[in-house]
Design an enzyme around this catalytic site. Sequence first.
Site, PDB file in Angstrom:
ATOM      1  N   LYS A  13       0.829  -1.213   0.000  1.00  0.00           N
ATOM      2  CA  LYS A  13       0.000   0.000   0.000  1.00  0.00           C
ATOM      3  C   LYS A  13       0.863   1.263   0.000  1.00  0.00           C
ATOM      4  CE  LYS A  13      -2.193  -0.878   3.892  1.00  0.00           C
ATOM      5  NZ  LYS A  13      -1.499  -2.123   4.307  1.00  0.00           N
ATOM      6  N   ARG A  88      -9.362   1.022   8.854  1.00  0.00           N
ATOM      7  CA  ARG A  88      -8.937  -0.326   9.218  1.00  0.00           C
ATOM      8  C   ARG A  88     -10.016  -1.074   9.990  1.00  0.00           C
ATOM      9  NH1 ARG A  88      -3.051   0.809   9.027  1.00  0.00           N
ATOM     10  NH2 ARG A  88      -1.866  -1.076   9.336  1.00  0.00           N
ATOM     11  N   ARG A 171      -0.042  -8.530  13.665  1.00  0.00           N
ATOM     12  CA  ARG A 171      -0.657  -7.540  12.759  1.00  0.00           C
ATOM     13  C   ARG A 171      -1.473  -8.227  11.671  1.00  0.00           C
ATOM     14  NH1 ARG A 171       4.626  -4.900  11.158  1.00  0.00           N
ATOM     15  NH2 ARG A 171       3.478  -3.724   9.607  1.00  0.00           N
TER      16      ARG A 171
HETATM   17  P1  AMP Z   1       0.956   0.943   9.055  1.00  0.00           P
HETATM   18  O1  AMP Z   1       2.127   1.841   8.831  1.00  0.00           O
HETATM   19  O2  AMP Z   1      -0.243   1.329   8.229  1.00  0.00           O
HETATM   20  O3  AMP Z   1       1.319  -0.513   8.922  1.00  0.00           O
HETATM   21  O4  AMP Z   1       0.503   1.163  10.577  1.00  0.00           O
HETATM   22  C1  AMP Z   1       1.372   0.862  11.652  1.00  0.00           C
HETATM   23  C2  AMP Z   1       0.596   0.763  12.934  1.00  0.00           C
HETATM   24  O5  AMP Z   1      -0.060   2.019  13.212  1.00  0.00           O
HETATM   25  C3  AMP Z   1      -0.526  -0.266  12.936  1.00  0.00           C
HETATM   26  O6  AMP Z   1      -0.073  -1.566  13.255  1.00  0.00           O
HETATM   27  C4  AMP Z   1      -1.451   0.309  14.013  1.00  0.00           C
HETATM   28  O7  AMP Z   1      -0.943   0.067  15.310  1.00  0.00           O
HETATM   29  C5  AMP Z   1      -1.348   1.808  13.760  1.00  0.00           C
HETATM   30  N1  AMP Z   1      -2.355   2.265  12.774  1.00  0.00           N
HETATM   31  C6  AMP Z   1      -2.130   2.791  11.546  1.00  0.00           C
HETATM   32  N2  AMP Z   1      -3.272   3.095  10.931  1.00  0.00           N
HETATM   33  C7  AMP Z   1      -4.269   2.764  11.788  1.00  0.00           C
HETATM   34  C8  AMP Z   1      -5.689   2.809  11.725  1.00  0.00           C
HETATM   35  N3  AMP Z   1      -6.328   3.272  10.632  1.00  0.00           N
HETATM   36  N4  AMP Z   1      -6.378   2.364  12.796  1.00  0.00           N
HETATM   37  C9  AMP Z   1      -5.769   1.920  13.898  1.00  0.00           C
HETATM   38  N5  AMP Z   1      -4.444   1.814  14.009  1.00  0.00           N
HETATM   39  C10 AMP Z   1      -3.683   2.240  12.973  1.00  0.00           C
END
Ligand code: AMP
Length: 213
Positions: A13, A88, A171
């Site tokens: 993404k 999410r 995750r």
């Molecule tokens: P990402 O960089 O999108 O993989 O996000 C890293 C971490 O940030 C995730 O594992 C969550 O802990 C938190 N996070 C990011 N986006 C969201 C979201 N939309 N809702 C809840 N937690 C989020």
Amino acid sequence: MRLILLGPPGSGKGTQANLLQRKFRVPKISTGDILRAAVGDQTELGEKAKVFMDQGQLVPDEIVVGLIKERIDEADCVDGFILDGFPRTIVQAEKLDETLSALGQELGTVVDLEVDRQELLVRLVGRSTCKNCGTMYHRTARPPENPGACNECGGELYQRPDDNEATIVKRLAVYEKETAPLKEFYRKQKKLKSLNGSGSVEEIFSRVCEMVS
Ligand code: AMP
């Protein structure tokens, strides 16, 4: 263009969002990036979010929804945006619909990147990111020309603290339980387009572009 990139951690993404924002000149909004910046700056929000992020859990809906509402309302988003990592949960998706309709805007395509679990694990364990421009690399599949330095800007590469095997497994489980149901949510709205997220970055990018233009 008001686009959502959906897909499990490691599905590409962020990489595709970086390319799309350059091509279509609309901002990429990554809740993960916003939260990591808050953690780095040791703000109150960052301190709260870190506890969840370190465990591979989702940060509570009200926190991320608040961040997105503020961000989407900024001037550079009037012509559109690319959402990477948001929504999410179903609650987040519902709040996004509410926010957009209050602004008189409508969501366009939701691109769902499909990658099998084994490939996701390999990608995430070997992944590194440029601290400066966000370009992503992989130890074997896409190594930088100079170890530790970004090809694009020379910035320092780092490995995310949550890209370790135990947290990755968590995750992926959270994705299946909380986020995968969004596919049905957007299928019902006739916005979902699923595509094969395996292959080279360029191949996947041309598939994504076909779907959004
Ligand atoms: P990402 O960089 O999108 O993989 O996000 C890293 C971490 O940030 C995730 O594992 C969550 O802990 C938190 N996070 C990011 N986006 C969201 C979201 N939309 N809702 C809840 N937690 C989020």
